[in-house]
Design a protein around this motif. Structure first.
Motif, PDB file in Angstrom:
ATOM      1  N   MET A 117      77.166 -19.180  55.914  1.00 32.12           N
ATOM      2  CA  MET A 117      77.721 -20.594  55.152  1.00 32.12           C
ATOM      3  C   MET A 117      78.693 -20.180  54.533  1.00 32.12           C
ATOM      4  O   MET A 117      78.172 -19.319  53.791  1.00 32.12           O
ATOM      5  N   GLY A 118      79.169 -21.967  53.819  1.00 30.30           N
ATOM      6  CA  GLY A 118      80.075 -21.059  52.919  1.00 30.30           C
ATOM      7  C   GLY A 118      81.000 -22.612  52.346  1.00 30.30           C
ATOM      8  O   GLY A 118      80.943 -23.423  52.625  1.00 30.30           O
ATOM      9  N   TRP A 119      82.377 -22.320  51.904  1.00 30.56           N
ATOM     10  CA  TRP A 119      82.988 -22.773  51.322  1.00 30.56           C
ATOM     11  C   TRP A 119      84.449 -23.149  51.706  1.00 30.56           C
ATOM     12  O   TRP A 119      84.612 -22.257  51.400  1.00 30.56           O
ATOM     13  N   PHE A 120      85.090 -23.885  52.057  1.00 30.62           N
ATOM     14  CA  PHE A 120      86.598 -23.893  52.246  1.00 30.62           C
ATOM     15  C   PHE A 120      87.096 -25.570  50.672  1.00 30.62           C
ATOM     16  O   PHE A 120      86.497 -25.804  50.962  1.00 30.62           O
ATOM     17  N   ARG A 121      88.238 -25.500  50.598  1.00 34.11           N
ATOM     18  CA  ARG A 121      88.710 -26.677  50.686  1.00 34.11           C
ATOM     19  C   ARG A 121      90.235 -27.001  50.428  1.00 34.11           C
ATOM     20  O   ARG A 121      90.687 -25.925  51.053  1.00 34.11           O
ATOM     21  N   GLN A 122      90.671 -28.096  49.953  1.00 34.43           N
ATOM     22  CA  GLN A 122      92.372 -28.885  50.220  1.00 34.43           C
ATOM     23  C   GLN A 122      92.542 -29.462  49.257  1.00 34.43           C
ATOM     24  O   GLN A 122      92.116 -30.457  49.322  1.00 34.43           O
ATOM     25  N   ALA A 123      93.440 -28.979  48.686  1.00 30.39           N
ATOM     26  CA  ALA A 123      94.077 -29.889  47.750  1.00 30.39           C
ATOM     27  C   ALA A 123      95.396 -30.639  48.451  1.00 30.39           C
ATOM     28  O   ALA A 123      95.471 -30.366  49.536  1.00 30.39           O
TER      29      ALA A 123
ATOM     30  N   ALA B  81      81.988 -16.660  51.116  1.00 30.45           N
ATOM     31  CA  ALA B  81      80.685 -17.317  52.226  1.00 30.45           C
ATOM     32  C   ALA B  81      79.950 -16.463  51.910  1.00 30.45           C
ATOM     33  O   ALA B  81      79.824 -15.437  51.091  1.00 30.45           O
ATOM     34  N   ILE B  82      78.307 -16.654  52.490  1.00 30.63           N
ATOM     35  CA  ILE B  82      77.076 -15.757  52.515  1.00 30.63           C
ATOM     36  C   ILE B  82      76.396 -16.035  54.326  1.00 30.63           C
ATOM     37  O   ILE B  82      76.784 -16.491  54.445  1.00 30.63           O
TER      38      ILE B  82
ATOM     39  N   SER C 177      74.966 -11.334  52.144  1.00 34.75           N
ATOM     40  CA  SER C 177      75.924 -10.300  51.669  1.00 34.75           C
ATOM     41  C   SER C 177      76.943 -11.754  51.174  1.00 34.75           C
ATOM     42  O   SER C 177      77.267 -12.568  52.091  1.00 34.75           O
ATOM     43  N   THR C 178      77.971 -11.634  50.596  1.00 29.37           N
ATOM     44  CA  THR C 178      79.267 -12.296  50.350  1.00 29.37           C
ATOM     45  C   THR C 178      80.726 -12.129  50.535  1.00 29.37           C
ATOM     46  O   THR C 178      80.717 -11.092  50.091  1.00 29.37           O
TER      47      THR C 178
ATOM     48  N   ILE D  78      78.468 -18.158  44.676  1.00 28.42           N
ATOM     49  CA  ILE D  78      77.506 -18.414  45.961  1.00 28.42           C
ATOM     50  C   ILE D  78      76.700 -17.521  46.374  1.00 28.42           C
ATOM     51  O   ILE D  78      75.932 -16.388  45.952  1.00 28.42           O
ATOM     52  N   SER D  79      75.971 -18.792  46.523  1.00 26.83           N
ATOM     53  CA  SER D  79      74.234 -17.901  47.018  1.00 26.83           C
ATOM     54  C   SER D  79      73.313 -19.504  48.053  1.00 26.83           C
ATOM     55  O   SER D  79      73.906 -20.601  48.200  1.00 26.83           O
ATOM     56  N   ARG D  80      72.230 -18.482  47.491  1.00 25.76           N
ATOM     57  CA  ARG D  80      71.657 -19.651  49.501  1.00 25.76           C
ATOM     58  C   ARG D  80      70.357 -19.620  48.521  1.00 25.76           C
ATOM     59  O   ARG D  80      69.340 -18.918  48.038  1.00 25.76           O
ATOM     60  N   ASP D  81      69.084 -20.364  49.540  1.00 27.58           N
ATOM     61  CA  ASP D  81      67.779 -20.636  49.156  1.00 27.58           C
ATOM     62  C   ASP D  81      67.806 -21.052  50.585  1.00 27.58           C
ATOM     63  O   ASP D  81      67.351 -21.839  51.305  1.00 27.58           O
TER      64      ASP D  81
END
Length: 121
Positions: free
Chosen positions: A34-40, A50-51, A57-58, A70-73
């Protein structure tokens, strides 16, 4: 299907911090990263971080290394993005992402609805 629900966006001054959260539900056994993208505005959507669920691993985009974490639960099936030392160029809609493997140069299979992050100068 996998559903991703984000929270935590908002308006912050340059140098400030925000934390984003994303919770997954549905067929979660099909995702390993799972992770993140962004759009300006006016730009393409880009990878942020991502993790891995298993080993933790990140991976980070160069533009956010040293500032974002980035972290996870695992119990909550939630991933977090702690954003420190924010800059105006971090302003974007941030999208949670999930797939069997998240890599910077390929869009993932699953997206969240997006959350706006605005950094004022």
């Amino acid at each position: 299907q996998v559903q991703l629900v984000e929270s935590g966006g908002g308006l912050v001054q340059a140098g400030g911090s925000l934390r984003l959260a994303c919770t997954a539900s549905g067929r979660i056994f099909s995702i390993y990263d799972m992770g993140w993208f962004r759009q300006a505005p006016g730009k393409e959507r880009e990878f942020v971080a991502a993790i891995s669920w298993r080993g933790g691993s990140t991976n980070y985009a160069d533009s956010v290394k040293g500032r974002f974490t980035i972290s996870r639960d695992n119990a909550k099936i939630t991933v977090y993005l702690q954003m420190n030392s924010l800059k105006p160029e971090d302003t974007a809609v941030y999208y949670c992402a999930a797939d069997s493997s998240l890599v910077p140069d390929r869009y993932p299979k699953y997206w969240g609805q997006g959350t706006q992050v605005t950094v004022s100068s």
